[in-house]
Write a protein that holds these residues in place. Structure first.
Motif, PDB file in Angstrom:
ATOM      1  N   ASP A   1     -48.286 -17.343 -15.982  1.00 24.45           N
ATOM      2  CA  ASP A   1     -49.795 -17.536 -15.389  1.00 24.45           C
ATOM      3  C   ASP A   1     -50.388 -16.839 -14.166  1.00 24.45           C
ATOM      4  N   ASP A   2     -50.170 -15.622 -14.375  1.00 24.44           N
ATOM      5  CA  ASP A   2     -50.598 -14.470 -13.435  1.00 24.44           C
ATOM      6  C   ASP A   2     -50.045 -14.379 -12.019  1.00 24.44           C
ATOM      7  N   LYS A   3     -49.036 -15.180 -11.791  1.00 20.18           N
ATOM      8  CA  LYS A   3     -48.090 -15.100 -10.602  1.00 20.18           C
ATOM      9  C   LYS A   3     -46.682 -15.122 -10.827  1.00 20.18           C
ATOM     10  N   ILE A   4     -45.793 -14.921  -9.815  1.00 21.54           N
ATOM     11  CA  ILE A   4     -44.282 -14.769  -9.896  1.00 21.54           C
ATOM     12  C   ILE A   4     -43.834 -16.161  -9.620  1.00 21.54           C
ATOM     13  N   VAL A   5     -42.985 -16.756 -10.637  1.00 18.84           N
ATOM     14  CA  VAL A   5     -42.448 -17.895 -10.304  1.00 18.84           C
ATOM     15  C   VAL A   5     -40.770 -17.751 -10.126  1.00 18.84           C
ATOM     16  N   SER A   6     -40.266 -18.434  -9.528  1.00 17.23           N
ATOM     17  CA  SER A   6     -38.839 -18.331  -9.437  1.00 17.23           C
ATOM     18  C   SER A   6     -37.822 -19.276  -9.741  1.00 17.23           C
TER      19      SER A   6
ATOM     20  N   ASN B   1     -43.538  -8.424 -18.767  1.00 15.48           N
ATOM     21  CA  ASN B   1     -42.195  -9.157 -19.099  1.00 15.48           C
ATOM     22  C   ASN B   1     -41.226  -8.934 -18.423  1.00 15.48           C
ATOM     23  N   SER B   2     -41.332  -7.987 -17.576  1.00 17.83           N
ATOM     24  CA  SER B   2     -40.129  -7.509 -16.735  1.00 17.83           C
ATOM     25  C   SER B   2     -39.701  -8.838 -15.593  1.00 17.83           C
ATOM     26  N   CYS B   3     -38.587  -8.721 -15.011  1.00 23.01           N
ATOM     27  CA  CYS B   3     -38.040  -9.658 -14.199  1.00 23.01           C
ATOM     28  C   CYS B   3     -37.250  -9.056 -13.080  1.00 23.01           C
ATOM     29  N   VAL B   4     -36.894  -9.870 -11.830  1.00 21.58           N
ATOM     30  CA  VAL B   4     -36.108  -9.642 -11.064  1.00 21.58           C
ATOM     31  C   VAL B   4     -34.955 -10.624 -10.810  1.00 21.58           C
ATOM     32  N   TYR B   5     -33.735 -10.112 -10.646  1.00 21.96           N
ATOM     33  CA  TYR B   5     -32.598 -11.076 -10.617  1.00 21.96           C
ATOM     34  C   TYR B   5     -31.727 -10.437  -9.321  1.00 21.96           C
ATOM     35  N   ALA B   6     -31.437 -11.440  -8.627  1.00 19.22           N
ATOM     36  CA  ALA B   6     -30.347 -11.082  -7.379  1.00 19.22           C
ATOM     37  C   ALA B   6     -29.213 -12.154  -7.148  1.00 19.22           C
ATOM     38  N   GLY B   7     -28.125 -11.718  -7.238  1.00 14.79           N
ATOM     39  CA  GLY B   7     -27.137 -12.705  -6.771  1.00 14.79           C
ATOM     40  C   GLY B   7     -27.365 -13.596  -5.338  1.00 14.79           C
ATOM     41  N   ASP B   8     -28.044 -12.763  -4.548  1.00 17.25           N
ATOM     42  CA  ASP B   8     -28.516 -13.328  -3.202  1.00 17.25           C
ATOM     43  C   ASP B   8     -29.745 -12.706  -2.746  1.00 17.25           C
ATOM     44  N   LEU B   9     -30.882 -13.394  -3.084  1.00 18.66           N
ATOM     45  CA  LEU B   9     -32.284 -12.769  -3.082  1.00 18.66           C
ATOM     46  C   LEU B   9     -32.629 -13.015  -1.468  1.00 18.66           C
ATOM     47  N   GLN B  10     -32.859 -12.107  -0.893  1.00 21.92           N
ATOM     48  CA  GLN B  10     -33.312 -11.963   0.570  1.00 21.92           C
ATOM     49  C   GLN B  10     -34.517 -11.329   0.893  1.00 21.92           C
ATOM     50  N   SER B  11     -34.880 -10.577  -0.155  1.00 19.85           N
ATOM     51  CA  SER B  11     -35.857  -9.599   0.046  1.00 19.85           C
ATOM     52  C   SER B  11     -37.306 -10.091   0.597  1.00 19.85           C
ATOM     53  N   ASP B  12     -38.044  -9.532   1.342  1.00 17.50           N
ATOM     54  CA  ASP B  12     -39.239  -9.832   1.611  1.00 17.50           C
ATOM     55  C   ASP B  12     -40.411  -9.288   0.946  1.00 17.50           C
ATOM     56  N   ILE B  13     -40.133  -8.235   0.272  1.00 14.22           N
ATOM     57  CA  ILE B  13     -41.211  -7.332  -0.489  1.00 14.22           C
ATOM     58  C   ILE B  13     -40.877  -7.505  -1.977  1.00 14.22           C
ATOM     59  N   ILE B  14     -41.270  -8.124  -2.888  1.00 16.76           N
ATOM     60  CA  ILE B  14     -41.152  -7.990  -4.211  1.00 16.76           C
ATOM     61  C   ILE B  14     -42.307  -8.085  -4.898  1.00 16.76           C
ATOM     62  N   SER B  15     -42.489  -7.328  -6.118  1.00 10.32           N
ATOM     63  CA  SER B  15     -43.545  -7.216  -7.037  1.00 10.32           C
ATOM     64  C   SER B  15     -43.104  -6.881  -8.463  1.00 10.32           C
ATOM     65  N   ILE B  16     -43.900  -7.487  -9.607  1.00 15.59           N
ATOM     66  CA  ILE B  16     -43.576  -7.320 -10.902  1.00 15.59           C
ATOM     67  C   ILE B  16     -45.142  -6.995 -11.534  1.00 15.59           C
TER      68      ILE B  16
ATOM     69  N   ALA C   1     -31.401 -15.934  -7.618  1.00 10.30           N
ATOM     70  CA  ALA C   1     -32.928 -16.182  -7.873  1.00 10.30           C
ATOM     71  C   ALA C   1     -33.374 -15.147  -9.162  1.00 10.30           C
ATOM     72  N   LEU C   2     -34.016 -15.948  -9.941  1.00  7.83           N
ATOM     73  CA  LEU C   2     -34.532 -15.090 -11.034  1.00  7.83           C
ATOM     74  C   LEU C   2     -36.049 -15.253 -10.814  1.00  7.83           C
ATOM     75  N   LEU C   3     -36.721 -13.966 -10.828  1.00  9.27           N
ATOM     76  CA  LEU C   3     -38.173 -13.926 -10.690  1.00  9.27           C
ATOM     77  C   LEU C   3     -38.937 -13.547 -11.974  1.00  9.27           C
ATOM     78  N   ARG C   4     -39.857 -14.137 -12.495  1.00  5.75           N
ATOM     79  CA  ARG C   4     -40.553 -13.619 -13.671  1.00  5.75           C
ATOM     80  C   ARG C   4     -42.032 -14.013 -13.594  1.00  5.75           C
ATOM     81  N   VAL C   5     -43.040 -13.404 -14.245  1.00  7.14           N
ATOM     82  CA  VAL C   5     -44.517 -13.902 -14.281  1.00  7.14           C
ATOM     83  C   VAL C   5     -44.795 -14.557 -15.100  1.00  7.14           C
TER      84      VAL C   5
END
Length: 228
Positions: free
Chosen positions: A213-218, A162-177, A207-211
């Protein structure tokens, strides 16, 4: 009346206008005086801060946050550089961020992360500055970055999907939840007439990333302006 520094309320929080002609030492001195004059007026509210006018570096913004902390009772939850940001985009991004805060304690990291840093947080974290490419952020909860992120981001490290990732400008290449890796979509730029690429500058690429269906969607909130 001195209008080189103006502090006023808006529907998002607090707006700080800084005259572009001021050097930074003048900005600090004038801001201290303004805050002392308005301390009782603004009280001890918690709000976002929008910066207009003069373009500031991450370090300068952090210095201004220290002054606000010293000279007022305000709690600044987020800092937005409003130089080019569309009002609708900002509102949507901020609302999504606040809606995703979980009920557990959330830590505030009020600075830009130093290069080559590896920061670990037991709960969700809000980072008010940027995350450079050489840095890593590890969190058992969610990660919210109000600035630009180029570093490695690891959220939900105890398996919290249920965790998520948010960034005002998301340029990261490596992200995991929760050990699920994010695959960045390929972006195809549109071409104009005669197959020439349109010269565009990104104003805001939140960008707001969350899990799901077993994958991360943005969810991407993006605006472009064409250079003249």
């Amino acid at each position: 009346m001195d209008k080189s520094i103006i502090i006023k309320s808006n529907k998002h929080g607090l707006s700080l206008f800084i005259d572009e002609k001021l050097d930074f030492e003048e900005v600090c001195e004038k801001l201290r005086n303004k805050l002392r004059e308005t301390r009782k007026f603004f009280g001890n509210a918690s709000m976002a801060l929008t910066i207009e006018g003069k373009v500031l570096s991450g370090r300068e913004i952090n210095n201004l946050l220290d002054i606000i902390d010293e000279e007022s009772d305000l709690e600044i939850l987020a800092v937005i550089d409003n130089q080019e940001v569309n009002d609708t985009i900002y509102t949507s991004a901020l609302n999504e961020l606040m809606q995703k805060l979980d009920d557990n304690a959330c830590e505030i990291y009020p600075l830009t992360v130093c290069e080559d840093s590896c920061l670990e947080f037991k709960s969700s974290v809000i980072i008010l500055g940027d995350v450079p490419e050489s840095s890593e952020i590890h969190s058992n909860g969610s990660i919210f970055i109000l600035g630009c992120s180029y570093g490695k981001l690891y959220a939900g490290e105890l398996g919290n999907i249920n965790s998520c990732v948010y960034a005002g400008d998301l340029q990261s290449d490596i992200i995991s939840i929760a050990d699920i890796s994010y695959k960045k979509p390929k972006i195809n730029e549109k071409k104009g007439i005669f197959n020439r690429r349109k010269n565009k500058t990104a104003v805001n690429n939140s960008a707001l990333l969350r899990v799901a269906d077993d994958k991360i969607v943005s969810t991407i909130i993006k605006a472009d302006i064409e250079e003249q």
